[in-house]
Design an enzyme around this catalytic site. Structure first.
Site, short mmCIF file in Angstrom:
data_model
loop_
_atom_site.label_atom_id
_atom_site.label_comp_id
_atom_site.label_asym_id
_atom_site.label_seq_id
_atom_site.Cartn_x
_atom_site.Cartn_y
_atom_site.Cartn_z
N HIS A 153 2.48 -0.43 2.54
CA HIS A 153 3.46 0.53 2.01
C HIS A 153 4.12 -0.01 0.76
O HIS A 153 4.07 -1.21 0.48
CB HIS A 153 4.53 0.85 3.06
CG HIS A 153 4.06 1.79 4.13
ND1 HIS A 153 3.37 1.36 5.24
CD2 HIS A 153 4.17 3.14 4.24
CE1 HIS A 153 3.08 2.43 5.99
NE2 HIS A 153 3.54 3.50 5.42
N LYS A 157 10.34 0.28 1.59
CA LYS A 157 10.34 0.68 3.00
C LYS A 157 11.23 -0.26 3.81
O LYS A 157 11.15 -1.48 3.67
CB LYS A 157 8.90 0.67 3.55
CG LYS A 157 8.80 1.23 4.95
CD LYS A 157 7.37 1.59 5.31
CE LYS A 157 7.24 2.07 6.75
NZ LYS A 157 8.08 3.26 7.04
#
Ligand SMILES: NC(=O)C1=CN([C@@H]2O[C@H](COP(=O)(O)OP(=O)(O)OC[C@H]3O[C@@H](n4cnc5c(N)ncnc54)[C@H](OP(=O)(O)O)[C@@H]3O)[C@@H](O)[C@H]2O)C=CC1
Ligand SMILES: O=C(O)C1=N[C@H](C(=O)O)C[C@H](O)C1
Length: 264
Positions: A153, A157
């Site tokens: 990601h 995040k």
């Protein structure tokens, strides 16, 4: 007409959700909720059309002042849980995309939804391709029980591992008995080298600028490996799933965890 409120409208996901709701014929965006109220309007948000929609600083006031059928929450783990409780307490059906919910959270919130006979959804990943990747991994794990999950990601995040990785492992747990993977005597010379461990399955979380949302499930067998991979290149990939969840939650009287339960 379904009256929808979006919490987190300035965020990566919230922006797309606001657009999707305003572009959907049977949806009405009645308000947005953002803890940074004042000094901005929706047209200040990059890529957002000029929208005349009330911005509330908190959900309590929003529920008090406007008619709401569905809350779409795309904020952060601590806030998502709080918002989901508040929605159920106010007779509003929550569609939660925010990740970071534990098994205990899901159980407790399901009991609450059922006691109020309200539909609710917690969806770790709204992308149809990601749901297929999870289901294909579950199918494969029945035959190839050594599994490593690598999720990647963007570096903004907050939670690790991702909700998708946890959901994937849970689906695999349904078909695979706990199993020690790797050498029974293996050691970690550097703590964390083998990643998180769920019933012997390992999850590795990569965080890098430039990435969006990606997951590869690698299954190993005698003389072979199988890789099942999904990539979200942008957040529009999640919007058909958010739309489906908003429609479906109106006809539920329990909490559904995962989009796989509502797609044909
Ligand atoms: N289920 C799915 O398919 C997907 C789920 N996600 C999940 O959705 C969540 C959001 O992701 P993303 O959009 O990338 O994150 P962002 O950080 O881009 O957006 C979150 C937004 O929520 C705002 N926010 C924080 N606290 C509150 C509050 N109390 N009330 C209202 N808004 C608040 C933040 O404002 P500020 O920055 O000013 O604090 C920010 O604008 C994450 O949990 C992520 O894991 C993401 C993609 C897909
Ligand atoms: O934070 C994100 O970006 C994403 N979060 C979800 C998760 O934790 O699985 C879904 C998707 O991977 C994007």
């Amino acid at each position: 007409m379904i009256n929808i409120v979006v919490a987190g409208p300035r965020g990566n996901m919230g922006k797309e959700a606001v657009k999707m709701v305003t572009e959907t014929e049977d949806f009405q965006l009645t308000a947005v909720v953002d803890h940074k109220n004042g000094g901005w309007t929706m047209k200040d948000v990059e890529g957002m059309p000029s929208l005349d929609v009330p911005i509330f600083e908190n959900l309590e006031t929003c529920f008090h002042d406007v008619d709401v059928d569905v809350l779409v929450d795309l904020t952060r783990p601590d806030i998502g849980k709080k918002h989901m409780e508040l929605a159920l307490d106010n007779g509003v059906r929550p569609v939660i995309g925010t990740t970071g919910f534990t098994d205990e959270d899901v159980k407790r919130l399901r009991e609450k939804a059922e006691s109020k006979r309200l539909g609710a959804m917690i969806v770790p990943n709204f992308a149809i391709g990601a749901v297929l990747m999870m289901k294909f991994s579950q199918m494969a794990a029945k035959y190839m029980q050594d599994v490593e999950i690598i999720e990647q990601h963007h570096d903004r995040k907050l939670d690790a591992p991702s909700g998708t990785a946890i959901k994937t492992a849970q689906l695999i747990q349904e078909v695979r008995d706990p199993k020690v993977q790797g050498h029974p005597e293996e050691t970690e010379e550097l703590s964390g080298s083998r990643g998180a461990n769920i019933d012997g399955m390992h999850i590795h979380s990569v965080r890098l600028p430039g990435r969006v949302a990606h997951q590869e499930v690698i299954l190993g067998g005698e003389g072979q490996t199988l890789s099942i991979r999904h990539d979200s290149m942008n957040r529009t990939s999640f919007m058909p799933g958010v739309k489906l969840a908003c429609e479906t939650v109106m006809n539920l009287e329990t909490l559904v965890y995962g989009l796989e339960h509502i797609i044909e």
